[in-house]
Scaffold this active site. Structure first.
Site, PDB file in Angstrom:
ATOM      1  N   ILE A  37       7.122  -6.615  10.347  1.00 40.88           N
ATOM      2  CA  ILE A  37       7.424  -6.100  11.675  1.00 40.88           C
ATOM      3  C   ILE A  37       6.137  -6.101  12.335  1.00 40.88           C
ATOM      4  O   ILE A  37       6.015  -5.440  13.588  1.00 40.88           O
ATOM      5  CB  ILE A  37       8.576  -4.990  12.045  1.00 40.88           C
ATOM      6  CG1 ILE A  37       7.708  -3.696  11.557  1.00 40.88           C
ATOM      7  CG2 ILE A  37       9.743  -5.267  11.497  1.00 40.88           C
ATOM      8  CD1 ILE A  37       8.533  -2.409  11.998  1.00 40.88           C
ATOM      9  N   GLY A  40       1.646  -5.401   8.942  1.00 44.82           N
ATOM     10  CA  GLY A  40       0.644  -6.180   8.122  1.00 44.82           C
ATOM     11  C   GLY A  40       1.000  -6.012   6.661  1.00 44.82           C
ATOM     12  O   GLY A  40      -0.003  -6.365   5.625  1.00 44.82           O
ATOM     13  N   ALA A 274      -3.590   3.318  -3.315  1.00 45.49           N
ATOM     14  CA  ALA A 274      -3.217   3.375  -2.069  1.00 45.49           C
ATOM     15  C   ALA A 274      -1.727   4.143  -1.807  1.00 45.49           C
ATOM     16  O   ALA A 274      -1.120   4.400  -2.799  1.00 45.49           O
ATOM     17  CB  ALA A 274      -2.858   1.902  -1.406  1.00 45.49           C
ATOM     18  N   LYS A 275      -1.536   4.840  -0.518  1.00 41.82           N
ATOM     19  CA  LYS A 275      -0.433   5.689  -0.044  1.00 41.82           C
ATOM     20  C   LYS A 275       0.064   5.074   1.198  1.00 41.82           C
ATOM     21  O   LYS A 275      -0.806   4.412   2.090  1.00 41.82           O
ATOM     22  CB  LYS A 275      -0.629   7.151  -0.401  1.00 41.82           C
ATOM     23  CG  LYS A 275      -1.615   7.468   0.568  1.00 41.82           C
ATOM     24  CD  LYS A 275      -1.802   9.040   0.838  1.00 41.82           C
ATOM     25  CE  LYS A 275      -2.156   9.901  -0.477  1.00 41.82           C
ATOM     26  NZ  LYS A 275      -2.143  11.189  -0.213  1.00 41.82           N
ATOM     27  N   GLU A 279       2.583   6.572   9.528  1.00 35.65           N
ATOM     28  CA  GLU A 279       3.108   7.621  10.674  1.00 35.65           C
ATOM     29  C   GLU A 279       2.331   8.986  10.554  1.00 35.65           C
ATOM     30  O   GLU A 279       2.386   9.513  11.576  1.00 35.65           O
ATOM     31  CB  GLU A 279       4.485   8.088   9.950  1.00 35.65           C
ATOM     32  CG  GLU A 279       5.808   7.189   9.939  1.00 35.65           C
ATOM     33  CD  GLU A 279       6.678   7.444   9.079  1.00 35.65           C
ATOM     34  OE1 GLU A 279       7.802   7.633   9.288  1.00 35.65           O
ATOM     35  OE2 GLU A 279       6.343   7.524   7.819  1.00 35.65           O
TER      36      GLU A 279
END
Ligand SMILES: Cc1cc2nc3c(=O)[nH]c(=O)nc-3n(C[C@H](O)[C@H](O)[C@H](O)COP(=O)(O)OP(=O)(O)OC[C@H]3O[C@@H](n4cnc5c(N)ncnc54)[C@H](O)[C@@H]3O)c2cc1C
Ligand code: FES
Ligand code: FES
Lengths: 324, 160, 288
Positions: A37, A40, A274-275, A279
């Site tokens: 959306i 990326g 990665a995490k 948000e």
């Protein structure tokens, strides 16, 4: 600490499926359960596959919107896509590589463990001999064992439903963020302007630096809207401000300078370390702004948005109390 | 029954001469999207607040959702589809947006690009290098939910 | 939204069209930024829109410096007006225009539309009231009459215009004679752009070399049924030296301005807020 939303697993499944197809020309199609959306995910999934398979981004296509064909996923929320869909993708890539490697080992007359995927080739570290990846795909398909280069994988992150003490585990990984803001309050009108936002955030391993910055900027500015101007106003169940005329997003002229200090860590359960991170820039922003405003005024404002009216009211009440 | 008339208009669209008969009260955005089938121009709010529907009329950025289509008579219209073409895959505004990662969901993007195009041309005419505040001012009519505007502003800054 | 349009190209055509439609339900359309949103919500059947957008008459479209002031054609857009050198010297006007909506809207919206829509929140109208501007009205007999913009508005969305009349231009008198001005437009809102004023203050004070006020125009918007010229506040400040105004004088000035305000509460702000913020702003203009 108990999260008001429960802090426990909500859906029976929070997973994501991936199907990969590599065609005889070495083009890879990623059918992912996740959706794009604008955050990326298409780019980052293609980057992960490119890195693992040693092929160029231009050889990869991500298909993610057609629910007739795409595998299971629960949606774009909880900053989960890179993490959950990324792990799902890596699971699928691993199987695909095994398939390619076992055929390539035969062709190169070597052991699978000596094989490397790079520059569009599968190469033996030992002998230096190599085969183009598309040639290996053709060797799989057009000669015995006559197999397609297609695999599927489903990844379910570790999470727990709530127990009798209402405790559980909602997510496969957690993001940590600290935010500092500098604000200016117009004491004539009560209007708050945010001048600077400093974002210190554990983002795991940065996979796409430009993408991460975009998520930080967008999150911070959405957080400023949440703090200062965005509100759905209801009366008897009717929304009184259903249009952009009265529901006020921040405009380009309302935004501060955003200073981002990524704190790179290695999330062991995440794809390439990665995490989820998107948000975290939003959530602390209104809190930091509210604290900054109360720091200036000496009064706390405990409801959002912090409109000029609430600020002016606070200033007015304070001076009334002081004179009384 | 009230009869509503049609009006004959001629104009130039993305470099092409056009002639057409359209109803009096047709909006420019409906002409562009529904009649001409150019879907790059986006309907966001249809009340002038979001800028997603921005197109150029004689080089000036306007909201096509508030513009009466009959008033493009004799004028030059540029939509997002008219920016690139020929040898250029992208106009330099579009290229700069891509370079700076200024596009996320993309809903605001065509309107943003058209607003920037108009601003760029105006600055060029006046030989003016805008500062960041002027750039922000030029974008005030375009709402973006995703990017927080930062990279869009960076993309504009890089044009000068 | 359905209507018929008539598009006069000349003033003679225009007046004929107005004359011919005296028995019909018609509206003028200039930049359409007020008219289209209004008709999108409510559109009577059989409406005729007299489309002014293609009228070729300098008296309607141009901005001209005259001997005793500046004349702005009703159909000049906000963008046209911003690029006018002579107006650059009137901060209240420039600031009001720049605060109006967005680049896109300003390229469509006309000065005449802002006046004739007669919104209590009209930013440019508020500046024009502070500047004591005059409205030039043309009727179907090709006669003109002039009326002060202070008397032009009769209530929310109503004006003195008769059905056979149209606004041709607005005239801003005598601005050059001042030694110095204290001039500006303050718009109170929740964000920095795309706001309809919660309350607004337009002020244009002319000062002599010692800082004594020789002429004063102060108007307020969004706090009454129409934009208000604050006569008694202006009289109060005349002859005073703004460099050495006492706190009591500033408060008296603000109180006098507020006598013209009778704001309402709505979802955007309460009456209390509009009054309090406006009162504060009245005092703040002397801080410069
Ligand atoms: C998103 C948005 C934001 C806005 N923000 C602001 C703002 O910040 N500040 C502000 O003041 N306004 C604002 N407006 C309102 C509007 O843009 C202005 O009032 C504008 O100046 C109106 O001019 P127009 O040419 O578009 O008027 P139109 O819509 O063409 O006409 C407005 C009214 O005036 C009449 N009329 C027009 N010209 C004449 C004439 N010459 N003689 C007689 N009657 C005439 C029309 O019949 C109609 O009733 C905003 C509007 C929108 C859609
Ligand atoms: S659709 Fe035209 S401004 Fe939103
Ligand atoms: S990129 Fe999504 S609204 Fe701008």
């Amino acid at each position: 600490m108990l999260h008001v939303g429960g802090g426990a697993k909500i859906y029976p499944s929070d997973g994501c499926g991936t199907t990969l197809k590599m065609d005889p020309y070495g083009f890879l199609t990623i059918l992912t359960g996740s959706s794009e959306i604008g955050q990326g995910s298409e780019t980052v999934l293609a980057m992960m596959a490119a890195e693992e398979l040693g092929i160029g981004l231009e050889k990869i296509k991500v298909i993610n919107s057609d629910t007739n064909i795409k595998p299971w996923d629960v949606g774009v929320h909880a900053s989960r896509t890179s993490f959950v869909a990324g792990n799902s993708l890596l699971g699928a890539v691993k199987i695909l590589k095994q398939k390619l490697a076992s055929r390539a080992a035969e062709l190169l007359n070597t052991n699978e463990k000596f094989l490397q995927f790079q520059n569009g080739e599968i190469k033996s570290k030992k002998t230096g001999d190599s085969f183009k990846i598309d040639k290996v795909v053709r060797a799989l398909h057009f000669k015995p064992p006559n197999e397609l280069c297609e695999v599927s994988y489903f990844y379910e992150p570790s999470s727990k439903f709530q127990d009798k003490e209402y405790k559980g585990n909602v997510s496969g990984c957690y993001a940590f963020a600290a935010q500092a803001v500098e604000v200016e309050v117009d004491t004539f009108t009560g209007k708050v302007d945010v001048l600077n936002v400093f974002v210190g955030q554990d983002v795991g391993k940065v996979l796409n630096p430009m993408g991460i910055e975009g998520q930080i900027d967008g999150g911070v500015v959405m957080g400023i809207g949440y703090a200062l101007s965005e509100e759905m106003i209801y009366e008897n169940g009717y929304l009184l401000n259903p249009t952009f005329h009265d529901y006020k997003l921040q405009t380009a002229r309302d935004i501060p300078e955003i200073h981002f200090y990524p704190i790179e860590t290695n999330e062991e359960s995440g794809p390439f370390g990665a995490k989820g991170m998107a948000e975290a820039p939003l959530v602390p922003t209104p809190v930091a702004i509210a604290n900054a405003v109360s720091n200036i005024l000496g009064v706390e404002i405990n409801s959002l948005p912090i409109t000029p009216e609430k600020v002016l009211r606070a200033i007015y009440n304070k001076s009334k109390n002081e004179t009384a | 029954m009230t009869k509503y008339q049609n009006n004959k208009i001629s104009y130039s669209l993305n470099g092409r001469k056009m002639e057409q008969e359209i109803p009096s009260s047709m909006l420019l955005i409906d002409l562009i999207r529904d009649e001409l089938k150019l879907k790059g121009t986006k309907p966001g709010c249809l009340e002038g607040e979001c800028g997603a529907c921005t197109v150029l009329v004689d080089g000036l950025a306007i909201n096509s959702c508030l513009f009466l289509a009959i008033n493009i008579h004799g004028k030059t219209i540029t939509t997002i589809e008219g920016l690139s073409g020929g040898e250029k895959v992208f106009d330099d505004v579009q290229q700069s947006m891509v370079n700076h990662g200024a596009v996320q969901c993309g809903f605001c993007t065509s309107g943003v690009v058209m607003a920037i195009k108009s601003f760029q041309e105006q600055c060029k005419r006046n030989n003016h290098k805008p500062d960041r505040n002027e750039i922000k001012k030029s974008l005030e009519g375009n709402i973006c939910r995703c990017t927080g505007y930062v990279k869009i502003i960076d993309a504009v800054e890089a044009l000068f | 939204m359905d209507f018929n349009t008539i598009t006069p190209q000349s003033t003679a055509d225009l007046l004929n069209v107005i004359q011919a439609n005296q028995e019909n339900n018609f509206r003028f359309g200039a930049g359409y930024t007020d008219l289209i949103p209004e008709l999108q919500i409510q559109n009577e059947k059989g409406l005729i829109v007299i489309n002014l957008a293609q009228l070729k008459d300098h008296d309607f479209t141009e901005i001209k410096a005259e001997k005793s002031g500046i004349r702005i054609g009703a159909l000049a857009t906000m963008t046209d007006t911003l690029s006018e050198e002579n107006l650059r010297k009137i901060p209240v006007m420039i600031e009001a225009i720049e605060s109006l909506a967005s680049v896109q809207i300003r390229s469509m919206a006309t000065v005449g539309g802002n006046i004739c829509t007669a919104s209590p929140a009209g930013d440019v109208s508020c500046a024009l009231v502070a500047l004591n501007a005059e409205c030039e009205i043309l009727n179907v007999e090709h006669k003109t009459r002039t009326i002060s913009i202070k008397d032009f508005f009769t209530g929310v969305k109503t004006t003195v215009l008769k059905k056979d009349e149209i606004l041709r231009s607005v005239f801003i008198p005598n601005l050059e004679c001042a030694n110095r001005t204290l001039s500006g437009f303050i718009k109170i809102g929740n964000r920095n752009s795309m706001e309809i004023a919660l309350a607004s203050l337009a002020y244009h004070l002319m000062l002599d070399e010692n800082g004594i006020v020789t002429n004063a125009g102060v108007a307020i918007g969004s706090v009454a049924k129409s934009i208000m010229f604050t006569e008694t506040a202006c009289e109060f400040i005349m002859g005073k030296n703004i460099g050495i105004l006492s706190e009591a004088d500033k408060e008296r000035f603000a109180d006098l301005v507020m006598e013209y305000a009778s704001p309402i509460s709505d979802i955007r702000a309460s009456a209390w807020y509009r009054s309090q913020a406006l009162w504060n702003m009245c005092k703040s203009i002397f801080l410069e």
